[in-house]
Each structure stands twice: as C-alpha cells, then as structure tokens.
Design a protein around this motif. Structure first.
Motif, PDB file in Angstrom:
ATOM      1  N   THR A  56     -40.656  21.450 -24.362  1.00  0.00           N
ATOM      2  CA  THR A  56     -40.742  20.216 -23.576  1.00  0.00           C
ATOM      3  C   THR A  56     -41.418  20.476 -22.235  1.00  0.00           C
ATOM      4  N   ILE A  57     -41.028  21.554 -21.568  1.00  0.00           N
ATOM      5  CA  ILE A  57     -41.659  21.921 -20.296  1.00  0.00           C
ATOM      6  C   ILE A  57     -43.161  22.110 -20.484  1.00  0.00           C
ATOM      7  N   ASP A  58     -43.541  22.884 -21.497  1.00  0.00           N
ATOM      8  CA  ASP A  58     -44.953  23.186 -21.726  1.00  0.00           C
ATOM      9  C   ASP A  58     -45.754  21.931 -22.067  1.00  0.00           C
ATOM     10  N   ALA A  59     -45.171  21.050 -22.896  1.00  0.00           N
ATOM     11  CA  ALA A  59     -45.890  19.841 -23.305  1.00  0.00           C
ATOM     12  C   ALA A  59     -46.101  18.891 -22.131  1.00  0.00           C
ATOM     13  N   LEU A  60     -45.072  18.727 -21.295  1.00  0.00           N
ATOM     14  CA  LEU A  60     -45.139  17.731 -20.223  1.00  0.00           C
ATOM     15  C   LEU A  60     -45.878  18.220 -18.985  1.00  0.00           C
ATOM     16  N   ALA A  61     -46.148  19.523 -18.909  1.00  0.00           N
ATOM     17  CA  ALA A  61     -46.912  20.046 -17.775  1.00  0.00           C
ATOM     18  C   ALA A  61     -48.311  19.429 -17.722  1.00  0.00           C
TER      19      ALA A  61
ATOM     20  N   ILE B 196     -35.431  13.247 -17.836  1.00  0.00           N
ATOM     21  CA  ILE B 196     -35.075  13.391 -19.248  1.00  0.00           C
ATOM     22  C   ILE B 196     -33.773  14.180 -19.342  1.00  0.00           C
ATOM     23  N   ALA B 197     -32.761  13.611 -19.979  1.00  0.00           N
ATOM     24  CA  ALA B 197     -31.530  14.354 -20.273  1.00  0.00           C
ATOM     25  C   ALA B 197     -31.728  15.069 -21.589  1.00  0.00           C
ATOM     26  N   ALA B 198     -31.635  16.403 -21.569  1.00  0.00           N
ATOM     27  CA  ALA B 198     -31.971  17.192 -22.751  1.00  0.00           C
ATOM     28  C   ALA B 198     -30.886  17.181 -23.819  1.00  0.00           C
ATOM     29  N   ASP B 199     -29.718  16.656 -23.507  1.00  0.00           N
ATOM     30  CA  ASP B 199     -28.698  16.446 -24.540  1.00  0.00           C
ATOM     31  C   ASP B 199     -27.605  15.540 -23.966  1.00  0.00           C
ATOM     32  N   MET B 200     -26.644  15.173 -24.802  1.00  0.00           N
ATOM     33  CA  MET B 200     -25.613  14.212 -24.393  1.00  0.00           C
ATOM     34  C   MET B 200     -24.726  14.737 -23.270  1.00  0.00           C
TER      35      MET B 200
ATOM     36  N   GLN C 136     -48.248  16.451 -28.327  1.00  0.00           N
ATOM     37  CA  GLN C 136     -48.925  15.187 -28.042  1.00  0.00           C
ATOM     38  C   GLN C 136     -48.012  14.002 -28.316  1.00  0.00           C
ATOM     39  N   SER C 137     -47.212  14.095 -29.366  1.00  0.00           N
ATOM     40  CA  SER C 137     -46.261  13.023 -29.677  1.00  0.00           C
ATOM     41  C   SER C 137     -45.267  12.844 -28.537  1.00  0.00           C
ATOM     42  N   LEU C 138     -44.769  13.949 -28.000  1.00  0.00           N
ATOM     43  CA  LEU C 138     -43.828  13.878 -26.876  1.00  0.00           C
ATOM     44  C   LEU C 138     -44.495  13.252 -25.653  1.00  0.00           C
ATOM     45  N   ARG C 139     -45.701  13.691 -25.351  1.00  0.00           N
ATOM     46  CA  ARG C 139     -46.409  13.121 -24.199  1.00  0.00           C
ATOM     47  C   ARG C 139     -46.623  11.621 -24.370  1.00  0.00           C
TER      48      ARG C 139
END
Length: 398
Positions: A29-34, A116-120, A378-381
């Motif tokens: 997630t970190i790498d994708a959103l950078a 973004i909350a990474a889990d509940m 790309q889907s996450l972005r």
C-alpha cells in the motif's frame, strides 16, 4: 481534486520486519500510493511492541508516528467494562481520547487529506478524525464475526456489536477495500457496502521453475508466536505426520518464522525442524519438496502460501488455508481437511515428480495472473483517487 495527495495509513502493525500478511499488504500500500503523493504511517502499539521495533527504519514514507495503545490486562476493570459496551470489546478497551488527540494533531499539522485504516482495530481512531478528511477502510477481515449455524449467544452478541460498528462507520467512509471476495461478502453481510476487492501483492512472483530436490522435507512458513500457526504445526505432528510416516517414511516438516520464548513440546518432535525467522525464504522454497498449510483457524489471506505457489512449489493445504483464494482443487493445489486425506495428498506429491511439477506450474501461473503487482497497485490508486474526488464533491455539495 488535485491528484497530489497527502495520505496517512493507520495500522496496528509496524511495517518492519515484513513477517506476516498484514505487513506485506501495508508495504504494498505504501509503495502503490507513493505515486499519488506523500505517504505517512501511524502505528498503534503497546509498550512491549514499541520496544521491539524501536529504531527499525521504514523506507518510502514521508513520516512515521508510533502511538501508544492502553495496556489492557484480561479481567481488569477496564477489560470487563469494555466487554459490557455495545461496541466490540477489543476496540473499546484500546480507545483513549488522549491518543485520538495526538492522532488528530499529527494529521492536521501535516495537511493530510486522506486517511486509510489498515484494519478494523484502528477504525475507532479513524472515525475520530475531522469531517473534512477522506476516510478509507482497508482489509476489515470481519469474516470471523459472521455467525454460522451452531454458534452460541456469545458469537451472536459479537456479530451484533460489529454490525453496529460498521453501520456507524459507513456514512463516514469514502471507500472500503477487501483482499478477497469472501471477505468482501462478509463485510456486506454485517450491514456494510460491498467493498472493492484489491488483492494482496505476492512477493517473488514468477521466480522461475521449481525442480523437485532430493531431500524429502516439506515446508511451512509461519511464526510460532501466532496461535493459528502453532495449532497448524500441532495438527501436523499429532494427526497428519503419523499417517504420512506409513506411506513416506522420514519426512521432516521445516517451519520458518519467529519462535516463542518457550517452544511447545509437540514442536520438539524429530519430524519437525524449527529454523527461526529467515531473512530470505527463497533457499527454503528451493530445498522443499512441497509446501503444506495445515491451518485450522485464523483470518486473512495466507501470503506465504501464495508466495510458495509463486515459486512453483506444489501446495497442500486445508480449506481454511485457502480461504479467500479462488484456486481449483487438483489443478492449482490440493485441498484436504481430513488428516488421512491430507497425508495421502502429501504422499502423492512426494512420490510423483511429474504431478508435483504440473501442480506447481499451474499454481504459479494462477498467482501470476491473479496477483499481478502492477495491476493491483493501479487498482488501489484508482480507488483512492476516486474516493478523494467523491469526498471533495460531497463536501461542496456537487
């Protein structure tokens, strides 16, 4: 809205070392959103965990904060009162308005616009943030809280609490993500929207073609400090291995991953080799005749299982191990819940090199197609960009 973002990720896991599936997803997630802007990470840890990770660097982040979680002892007055609340006990017990204030300061001072909350486990802190912040929930993993036939009153009460929490959270959330279709449907069952499925990125995908080694050891990668992993090893030693010994004598289960201070007696069997945590798993994959996952409990996608498939190893696992993974039994891997069937499946892979290689190659192709890192990133972005845009429009009445 501008594509340049300032994004914070709330997690109950420190990103390093990457020794479980949640940490691998956090790193991806970190790498994708950078690519969208500056990424910050806020981690909630108790005192023991904070000391264990102190000083460990985290690459690729614009900032990192480690916030304390209240130390809640079982059966303490705080724990008992938390259990009487209409919100889930684990969330209520770890709520502290002072920590929430620290989080708000961190977010506001850095001009962060998306969280973004990474889990509940961090959702109560997520919901405490100002209205102008875009909120996203990732990997809620609520399937254990969905009542099934035969569940008792305690399970039904827990489901009720999580349903209330989700229904309270939904109006504030701009997007919800899940790692698999089964987890997405579990969240929907508890009263939420149907989340967008963004699978986990699998490390080392497409590493080459696996060749059966001479040794007859099988591999399981998982920290013995995590109860479901310890139970999986116990299941192997006590129920599967004795049946396998009659068909394939001398098979050793190699278990990688962190070890507890006191190793359980069953894990001291001569049929088990404990390596401790390894820096690199590729040599262990190459030296194994098969990967086994005799899991009977636990949640989330089994990253290490998929990583073994990505390496081309034949895999034998329980239906619990493959939960949320849409493989076809007998084509991509072998699924067995009964100890005798599990032992038979392992023996077949050990005794038939051609079948083992065929199974491994099909599993590898499945992972390469389903868990392509570039497509997942790309889907996450796309989800985050759309959520930010929708939030801005909603705030401006457009």
């Amino acid at each position: 809205a501008s594509l340049r973002a300032r994004i914070a990720i709330l997690s109950a896991w420190y990103p390093e070392p990457r020794d479980n599936g949640a940490k691998h997803r956090l790193r991806a997630t970190i790498d994708a959103l950078a690519a969208l802007g500056d990424v910050y990470v806020v981690v909630f840890l108790d005192e023991t965990e904070r000391q264990a990770v102190q000083g460990l660097p985290v690459a690729g982040v614009a900032g990192l904060a480690v916030l304390p979680l209240p130390d809640v002892r079982p059966y303490s007055p705080r724990a008992v009162l938390a259990g009487l609340s209409v919100t889930p006990r684990s969330l209520n017990a770890t709520w502290d308005p002072r920590i929430a204030a620290q989080l708000r300061r961190f977010i506001i001072e850095r001009g962060i616009d998306t969280v973004i909350a990474a889990d509940m486990r961090t959702v109560h802190y997520l919901l405490s943030l100002p209205e102008e912040i875009t909120l996203i929930l990732d990997e809620p993993n609520v399937s254990p809280f969905v009542v099934t036939a035969g569940d008792g009153l305690r399970a039904r009460l827990r489901q009720y609490k999580y349903r209330r929490l989700i229904q309270r959270a939904e109006p504030r959330l701009a997007a919800v993500l899940a790692p698999s279709r089964s987890e997405a449907h579990a969240y929907r069952t508890l009263g939420g929207r149907l989340p967008v499925v963004v699978p986990n990125v699998i490390p080392s995908a497409g590493a080459g073609r696996w060749q059966p080694p001479q040794a007859r050891n099988v591999l399981y990668t998982g920290s013995m400090t995590y109860a479901p992993n310890a139970d999986a090893v116990a299941f192997w030693v006590q129920e599967i291995a004795p049946l396998l010994e009659a068909q394939a004598p001398g098979v050793v289960l190699t278990v990688t991953g962190a070890l507890p201070a006191v190793v359980p007696t069953f894990a001291k069997s001569p049929a088990v080799e404990l390596t401790g945590r390894l820096e690199r798993l590729e040599p262990a994959f190459a030296e194994a005749r098969a990967f086994v996952a005799p899991l009977r409990s636990g949640t989330g996608t089994r990253i290490k299982l998929l990583e073994a498939m990505a390496q081309g190893l034949p895999v034998v696992g329980t239906s619990k191990a493959f939960e949320g993974i849409d493989i076809t039994h007998g084509v991509h891997a072998l699924v067995a819940d009964d100890p005798a069937v599990f032992a038979d499946s392992v023996a077949r892979v050990l005794d038939d090199d051609a079948f083992a290689m065929q199974l491994g190659q099909a599993g590898q192709a499945f992972v390469l197609e389903t868990y392509d890192p570039a497509r997942i990133a790309q889907s996450l972005r796309n989800v985050v960009v759309a959520a930010r845009s929708a939030s801005v429009s909603a705030r401006h009445g457009g």
